[in-house]
Design a protein around this motif. Structure first.
Motif, PDB file in Angstrom:
ATOM      1  N   ILE A 202       6.779  18.718 -65.299  1.00  0.00           N
ATOM      2  CA  ILE A 202       5.826  19.527 -66.050  1.00  0.00           C
ATOM      3  C   ILE A 202       4.884  18.566 -66.765  1.00  0.00           C
ATOM      4  O   ILE A 202       5.296  17.816 -67.654  1.00  0.00           O
ATOM      5  CB  ILE A 202       6.531  20.429 -67.069  1.00  0.00           C
ATOM      6  N   VAL A 203       3.643  18.569 -66.346  1.00  0.00           N
ATOM      7  CA  VAL A 203       2.638  17.696 -66.950  1.00  0.00           C
ATOM      8  C   VAL A 203       2.046  18.425 -68.144  1.00  0.00           C
ATOM      9  O   VAL A 203       1.639  19.586 -68.037  1.00  0.00           O
ATOM     10  CB  VAL A 203       1.549  17.316 -65.934  1.00  0.00           C
ATOM     11  N   HIS A 204       2.009  17.759 -69.295  1.00  0.00           N
ATOM     12  CA  HIS A 204       1.600  18.436 -70.523  1.00  0.00           C
ATOM     13  C   HIS A 204       0.772  17.509 -71.399  1.00  0.00           C
ATOM     14  O   HIS A 204       0.682  16.296 -71.166  1.00  0.00           O
ATOM     15  CB  HIS A 204       2.835  18.900 -71.298  1.00  0.00           C
ATOM     16  N   GLU A 205       0.178  18.117 -72.418  1.00  0.00           N
ATOM     17  CA  GLU A 205      -0.559  17.368 -73.429  1.00  0.00           C
ATOM     18  C   GLU A 205      -0.064  17.810 -74.795  1.00  0.00           C
ATOM     19  O   GLU A 205      -0.309  18.928 -75.223  1.00  0.00           O
ATOM     20  CB  GLU A 205      -2.061  17.634 -73.291  1.00  0.00           C
ATOM     21  N   ASN A 206       0.709  16.944 -75.437  1.00  0.00           N
ATOM     22  CA  ASN A 206       1.309  17.251 -76.739  1.00  0.00           C
ATOM     23  C   ASN A 206       2.108  18.551 -76.716  1.00  0.00           C
ATOM     24  O   ASN A 206       2.048  19.360 -77.641  1.00  0.00           O
ATOM     25  CB  ASN A 206       0.235  17.323 -77.827  1.00  0.00           C
ATOM     26  N   GLY A 207       2.854  18.747 -75.642  1.00  0.00           N
ATOM     27  CA  GLY A 207       3.703  19.929 -75.530  1.00  0.00           C
ATOM     28  C   GLY A 207       3.054  21.132 -74.886  1.00  0.00           C
ATOM     29  O   GLY A 207       3.730  22.133 -74.624  1.00  0.00           O
ATOM     30  N   ALA A 208       1.765  21.082 -74.623  1.00  0.00           N
ATOM     31  CA  ALA A 208       1.046  22.185 -73.979  1.00  0.00           C
ATOM     32  C   ALA A 208       1.009  21.957 -72.472  1.00  0.00           C
ATOM     33  O   ALA A 208       0.460  20.940 -72.007  1.00  0.00           O
ATOM     34  CB  ALA A 208      -0.366  22.303 -74.529  1.00  0.00           C
ATOM     35  N   VAL A 209       1.580  22.872 -71.715  1.00  0.00           N
ATOM     36  CA  VAL A 209       1.619  22.733 -70.256  1.00  0.00           C
ATOM     37  C   VAL A 209       0.213  22.669 -69.679  1.00  0.00           C
ATOM     38  O   VAL A 209      -0.669  23.445 -70.051  1.00  0.00           O
ATOM     39  CB  VAL A 209       2.378  23.922 -69.620  1.00  0.00           C
ATOM     40  N   LYS A 210       0.015  21.732 -68.763  1.00  0.00           N
ATOM     41  CA  LYS A 210      -1.245  21.641 -68.005  1.00  0.00           C
ATOM     42  C   LYS A 210      -1.018  22.063 -66.556  1.00  0.00           C
ATOM     43  O   LYS A 210      -1.706  22.923 -66.037  1.00  0.00           O
ATOM     44  CB  LYS A 210      -1.803  20.217 -68.081  1.00  0.00           C
ATOM     45  N   HIS A 211      -0.069  21.432 -65.905  1.00  0.00           N
ATOM     46  CA  HIS A 211       0.272  21.846 -64.549  1.00  0.00           C
ATOM     47  C   HIS A 211       1.679  21.376 -64.208  1.00  0.00           C
ATOM     48  O   HIS A 211       2.273  20.570 -64.940  1.00  0.00           O
ATOM     49  CB  HIS A 211      -0.739  21.314 -63.521  1.00  0.00           C
ATOM     50  N   VAL A 212       2.206  21.909 -63.115  1.00  0.00           N
ATOM     51  CA  VAL A 212       3.517  21.482 -62.629  1.00  0.00           C
ATOM     52  C   VAL A 212       3.345  20.755 -61.308  1.00  0.00           C
ATOM     53  O   VAL A 212       2.369  20.965 -60.571  1.00  0.00           O
ATOM     54  CB  VAL A 212       4.478  22.675 -62.459  1.00  0.00           C
ATOM     55  N   ILE A 213       4.286  19.884 -61.014  1.00  0.00           N
ATOM     56  CA  ILE A 213       4.337  19.193 -59.730  1.00  0.00           C
ATOM     57  C   ILE A 213       5.580  19.694 -59.000  1.00  0.00           C
ATOM     58  O   ILE A 213       6.702  19.589 -59.514  1.00  0.00           O
ATOM     59  CB  ILE A 213       4.400  17.661 -59.906  1.00  0.00           C
ATOM     60  N   TYR A 214       5.370  20.243 -57.807  1.00  0.00           N
ATOM     61  CA  TYR A 214       6.478  20.780 -57.020  1.00  0.00           C
ATOM     62  C   TYR A 214       7.135  19.682 -56.174  1.00  0.00           C
ATOM     63  O   TYR A 214       6.591  18.586 -56.010  1.00  0.00           O
ATOM     64  CB  TYR A 214       5.987  21.904 -56.116  1.00  0.00           C
ATOM     65  N   ASN A 215       8.286  20.035 -55.590  1.00  0.00           N
ATOM     66  CA  ASN A 215       9.037  19.066 -54.790  1.00  0.00           C
ATOM     67  C   ASN A 215       8.344  18.710 -53.477  1.00  0.00           C
ATOM     68  O   ASN A 215       8.703  17.723 -52.834  1.00  0.00           O
ATOM     69  CB  ASN A 215      10.449  19.572 -54.507  1.00  0.00           C
ATOM     70  N   ASP A 216       7.328  19.485 -53.075  1.00  0.00           N
ATOM     71  CA  ASP A 216       6.580  19.132 -51.866  1.00  0.00           C
ATOM     72  C   ASP A 216       5.326  18.322 -52.184  1.00  0.00           C
ATOM     73  O   ASP A 216       4.497  18.059 -51.303  1.00  0.00           O
ATOM     74  CB  ASP A 216       6.212  20.394 -51.074  1.00  0.00           C
ATOM     75  N   GLY A 217       5.171  17.947 -53.471  1.00  0.00           N
ATOM     76  CA  GLY A 217       4.033  17.125 -53.869  1.00  0.00           C
ATOM     77  C   GLY A 217       2.813  17.892 -54.313  1.00  0.00           C
ATOM     78  O   GLY A 217       1.875  17.297 -54.849  1.00  0.00           O
ATOM     79  N   THR A 218       2.810  19.212 -54.106  1.00  0.00           N
ATOM     80  CA  THR A 218       1.667  20.015 -54.543  1.00  0.00           C
ATOM     81  C   THR A 218       1.742  20.261 -56.049  1.00  0.00           C
ATOM     82  O   THR A 218       2.790  20.112 -56.672  1.00  0.00           O
ATOM     83  CB  THR A 218       1.618  21.362 -53.802  1.00  0.00           C
ATOM     84  N   THR A 219       0.607  20.662 -56.621  1.00  0.00           N
ATOM     85  CA  THR A 219       0.544  20.940 -58.061  1.00  0.00           C
ATOM     86  C   THR A 219      -0.037  22.322 -58.281  1.00  0.00           C
ATOM     87  O   THR A 219      -0.726  22.880 -57.406  1.00  0.00           O
ATOM     88  CB  THR A 219      -0.320  19.908 -58.798  1.00  0.00           C
ATOM     89  N   GLU A 220       0.218  22.869 -59.446  1.00  0.00           N
ATOM     90  CA  GLU A 220      -0.357  24.157 -59.818  1.00  0.00           C
ATOM     91  C   GLU A 220      -0.495  24.215 -61.329  1.00  0.00           C
ATOM     92  O   GLU A 220       0.414  23.827 -62.069  1.00  0.00           O
ATOM     93  CB  GLU A 220       0.518  25.316 -59.332  1.00  0.00           C
ATOM     94  N   ALA A 221      -1.635  24.715 -61.790  1.00  0.00           N
ATOM     95  CA  ALA A 221      -1.903  24.794 -63.225  1.00  0.00           C
ATOM     96  C   ALA A 221      -1.275  26.052 -63.824  1.00  0.00           C
ATOM     97  O   ALA A 221      -1.325  27.134 -63.222  1.00  0.00           O
ATOM     98  CB  ALA A 221      -3.398  24.793 -63.476  1.00  0.00           C
ATOM     99  N   PHE A 222      -0.693  25.895 -65.010  1.00  0.00           N
ATOM    100  CA  PHE A 222      -0.176  27.013 -65.787  1.00  0.00           C
ATOM    101  C   PHE A 222      -0.447  26.746 -67.263  1.00  0.00           C
ATOM    102  O   PHE A 222      -0.577  25.597 -67.687  1.00  0.00           O
ATOM    103  CB  PHE A 222       1.336  27.194 -65.586  1.00  0.00           C
ATOM    104  N   ASP A 223      -0.525  27.829 -68.030  1.00  0.00           N
ATOM    105  CA  ASP A 223      -0.639  27.717 -69.487  1.00  0.00           C
ATOM    106  C   ASP A 223       0.706  27.896 -70.174  1.00  0.00           C
ATOM    107  O   ASP A 223       0.920  27.384 -71.276  1.00  0.00           O
ATOM    108  CB  ASP A 223      -1.610  28.773 -70.022  1.00  0.00           C
ATOM    109  N   ALA A 224       1.591  28.650 -69.516  1.00  0.00           N
ATOM    110  CA  ALA A 224       2.906  28.921 -70.098  1.00  0.00           C
ATOM    111  C   ALA A 224       3.914  29.145 -68.991  1.00  0.00           C
ATOM    112  O   ALA A 224       3.577  29.644 -67.911  1.00  0.00           O
ATOM    113  CB  ALA A 224       2.859  30.143 -71.010  1.00  0.00           C
ATOM    114  N   ILE A 225       5.166  28.781 -69.267  1.00  0.00           N
ATOM    115  CA  ILE A 225       6.260  28.986 -68.320  1.00  0.00           C
ATOM    116  C   ILE A 225       7.444  29.560 -69.085  1.00  0.00           C
ATOM    117  O   ILE A 225       7.901  28.975 -70.073  1.00  0.00           O
ATOM    118  CB  ILE A 225       6.682  27.673 -67.637  1.00  0.00           C
TER     119      ILE A 225
END
Length: 300
Positions: A202-225
């Protein structure tokens, strides 16, 4: 002077403090044993609790502690309760510092311990933008790009609640999905993507989610999980004393917060899935009142 009390409360957060206030005002000699690590210590703000909506959790707890300890009948020690045993007249609790205390009755208000997954960035975002409860946090992330990291019936229970808050919503199953045909049909009808991948980071900035990296190498942006995590009890003392747990791992209590062991009560997050400050305060207040009634009848 011996360390003997009417009631020992293990856990001095919202439930424990609420129980202590009810008992202290009833002139019961109460000891709170607290380690200073409340379940919501990483949460920046507490919501959905009238008079305190949006306040920092530690400020609510500090104010509560000050009010409760204003009663001379209540004492708090900063320590960790390590073990418990039954005595002829009640219970004995031993602490990490080597001290032991005795009481006629016991309240377990220790909350639960979330078991965090081994996902990079999860710990840093937990209780900030990776969250557990739509009632506690959902309004703040309304209409935001949101995911629920869960699977099967447990996920399906949450999906309608989250879908009510945002239509930009996906389900990440962390592997093969386990839904019934009817559940899958409803997901499709509401255009909810089902992602059968695993989050590695989970890639974040000071605790705020920016995007996730999946096991296939792809990424997807989210604001909350939203994450539904396994948990364990903070203390083994209920087990040592013979208290039964539910199938889900909560301390089993009746409608009066009594455990399966006479003289032992439990309240707060360790007894049910309604994890909120408001519910903890309510269950603690109820526990204190019922336990005071029990003591009053025994002495009358």
């Amino acid at each position: 002077m011996k360390n003997i009390y009417d009631v020992i409360i293990i856990g001095g957060s919202y439930a424990g403090l609420s129980a202590a206030m009810a008992l202290g005002r009833s002139l019961r000699n109460v000891l709170i044993i607290d380690a200073g690590k409340p379940c919501n210590r990483n949460t920046p703000h507490s919501q959905n609790f009238i008079t305190q909506d949006g306040e920092k959790p530690h400020i609510i707890a500090d104010k509560a502690r000050k009010q409760v300890l204003a009663y001379s009948t209540v004492k708090l020690v900063s320590d960790v309760a390590k073990s418990g045993e039954k005595t002829e007249h009640g219970f004995k609790i031993s602490t990490q510092s080597g001290t032991y205390y005795e009481a006629k009755k016991l309240i377990i208000a220790t909350g639960i311990k979330d078991i965090l997954p081994n996902i990079k960035g999860f710990k840093d975002t937990w209780a900030k933008s990776v969250i557990h409860c739509p009632y506690c946090h959902g309004y703040e992330f309304r209409n935001k790009k949101t995911a629920i990291m869960s699977n099967g019936d447990k996920a399906y229970h949450m999906i309608p609640l989250i879908h009510n808050l945002t239509k930009k919503f996906s389900v990440i199953t962390q592997g093969k999905a386990h839904f019934t045909e009817e559940q899958l049909m409803h997901l499709k009808q509401h255009n909810i993507p089902l992602i059968e991948k695993e989050i590695l980071e989970i890639v974040h900035e000071n605790g705020a989610v920016k995007h996730v990296i999946y096991n296939d190498g792809t990424t997807e942006a989210f604001d909350a999980i939203y994450a539904q995590l396994p948990f364990e009890q903070h203390t083994n003392i209920p087990n040592e004393l013979g208290c039964e747990l539910t199938e889900q791992g909560y301390i089993q209590v009746d409608e009066m917060q009594k455990t399966t062991v006479p003289g032992i009560y439990a309240c707060g997050d360790n007894t049910n899935r309604l994890r909120s400050v408001a519910n903890a305060v309510y269950s603690g207040n109820l526990t204190g009142a019922v336990l005071n009634m029990e003591l009053a009848h025994e002495a009358f």
